[in-house]
Motif scaffolding. Structure first.
Motif, short mmCIF file in Angstrom:
data_model
loop_
_atom_site.label_atom_id
_atom_site.label_comp_id
_atom_site.label_asym_id
_atom_site.label_seq_id
_atom_site.Cartn_x
_atom_site.Cartn_y
_atom_site.Cartn_z
N UNK A 82 0.80 -1.22 0.00
CA UNK A 82 0.00 0.00 0.00
C UNK A 82 0.84 1.27 0.00
N UNK A 83 1.67 1.47 1.05
CA UNK A 83 2.51 2.67 1.05
C UNK A 83 3.55 2.67 -0.06
N UNK A 84 3.96 1.47 -0.49
CA UNK A 84 4.94 1.40 -1.56
C UNK A 84 4.35 1.85 -2.89
N UNK A 85 3.10 1.45 -3.15
CA UNK A 85 2.41 1.90 -4.36
C UNK A 85 2.24 3.43 -4.30
N UNK A 86 1.78 3.92 -3.13
CA UNK A 86 1.60 5.36 -2.99
C UNK A 86 2.91 6.10 -3.19
N UNK A 87 3.97 5.61 -2.50
CA UNK A 87 5.27 6.26 -2.58
C UNK A 87 5.81 6.26 -4.00
N UNK A 88 5.81 5.10 -4.64
CA UNK A 88 6.46 5.00 -5.95
C UNK A 88 5.64 5.64 -7.06
N UNK A 89 4.32 5.60 -6.95
CA UNK A 89 3.51 6.30 -7.94
C UNK A 89 3.74 7.81 -7.84
N UNK A 90 3.76 8.31 -6.59
CA UNK A 90 3.96 9.74 -6.36
C UNK A 90 5.36 10.17 -6.77
N UNK A 91 6.37 9.41 -6.32
CA UNK A 91 7.75 9.78 -6.63
C UNK A 91 8.04 9.61 -8.12
N UNK A 92 7.47 8.57 -8.74
CA UNK A 92 7.66 8.40 -10.18
C UNK A 92 7.10 9.58 -10.95
N UNK A 93 5.89 10.01 -10.55
CA UNK A 93 5.29 11.18 -11.20
C UNK A 93 6.15 12.42 -10.96
N UNK A 94 6.60 12.59 -9.70
CA UNK A 94 7.41 13.77 -9.37
C UNK A 94 8.71 13.77 -10.16
N UNK A 95 9.36 12.61 -10.26
CA UNK A 95 10.65 12.53 -10.96
C UNK A 95 10.51 12.71 -12.47
N UNK A 96 9.68 11.86 -13.09
CA UNK A 96 9.60 11.87 -14.55
C UNK A 96 8.97 13.15 -15.09
#
Length: 298
Positions: free
Chosen positions: A181-195
């Protein structure tokens, strides 16, 4: 169709290579970040002295020095094997799928004219897909990084493969998706922020006088993407690390509530400097490498 498949394959492997190279270069910072995020205000009476040392230092450099002194320099690269597994899968998928998914959201229109919202939706989507596949590698990486002298929960895995096997045997195969759960939230958010931020920063710099599509522009855009990603993703990153490092939390909400109650809101930005050094340098190395490798292959 064959050309598109070949292009995706080239993008996937170039993205995976760039992500793996950045991982090897920056994993000591990630190990320090995980240890800092796992620190609590209350420690068990039987906790080793190293815990007190790490807690007393409180900073990235002190944590790195403490790990190297107490556990050896090699301990800073704990979790590098599952880290490479993760980056090969996660990095290859989230970056490799970004352009095709972005084109899907705009109905196959010219990708160069994509709106900011479409870019964000595409990055969120690829982040979710990639981490669902790569979550077991992330779990093992965090477990290996957390399993040091300063950690009260001792697991003593002999390596990445042993960790996978032990987790499945002792906790069941579903445990490999602990913290999803937090991993999906974290990586979706960070992926969007990074890319998306890298995309936007690069476009912005290229419109300024004197800027060209070169290493300096890529470096500045990578730093901007890293800083933006850490500011947005740090709270969910802390929750993810704590859930993966300590299986006593019942849920994401339970971990969030206990962290807030015991350690206060500042805990969600614990290890921020280490996290920025890690993600900022990771983004710079990854995007610089990716731009060069893509030019070579494509």
């Amino acid at each position: 169709m064959a050309a598109a498949s070949s292009s995706f394959t080239a993008i996937f492997f170039s993205s995976a290579f760039a992500a793996c190279f950045a991982e090897v270069c920056t994993i000591p910072l990630d190990t320090a970040k995980v240890r800092l995020q796992l620190q609590r205000k209350t420690t068990l009476p039987a906790a080793p002295a190293a815990a007190a040392t790490a807690a007393a230092g409180g900073g990235m450099l002190a944590t790195i020095m403490c790990i190297a002194r107490e556990e050896g320099v090699a301990a800073l690269w704990k979790g590098v094997i599952p880290g490479l597994h993760r980056q090969f899968l996660y990095g290859g998928l989230r970056i490799g799928l970004y352009e095709p998914v972005k084109a899907f959201f705009v109905g196959g229109a010219a990708v160069g004219d994509v709106s900011l919202l479409s870019k964000i939706l595409a990055a969120l989507t690829t982040g979710v897909i990639a981490i669902v596949v790569a979550n077991p590698t992330d779990l093992v990486k965090v477990r290996l990084q957390a399993d040091g002298k300063a950690n009260a929960v001792k697991r003593s895995y002999s390596g990445a493969l042993n960790a996978y096997a032990t987790i499945i045997r002792q906790e069941g195969i579903g445990a490999l998706w602990t913290g999803l759960g937090p991993n999906v939230a974290r990586n979706a958010i960070i992926n969007a922020a990074e890319l998306v931020s890298y995309d936007q920063f690069k476009q912005m710099f290229l419109k300024l006088p004197g800027f060209t599509d070169n290493v300096f522009t890529h470096l500045l855009a990578g730093l901007g993407a890293g800083f933006f990603a850490v500011c947005i993703g740090s709270p969910v990153d802390v929750v993810k690390s704590r859930m993966m490092g300590d299986s006593t939390y019942r849920s994401t909400l339970d971990c969030f509530a206990k962290t807030l109650k015991i350690d206060g809101p500042g805990a969600f930005y614990k290890g921020f400097i280490a996290n920025f050094c890690r993600i900022g340098s990771w983004n710079v190395i990854m995007f610089l490498t990716l731009e060069q490798v893509r030019r070579f292959f494509l």
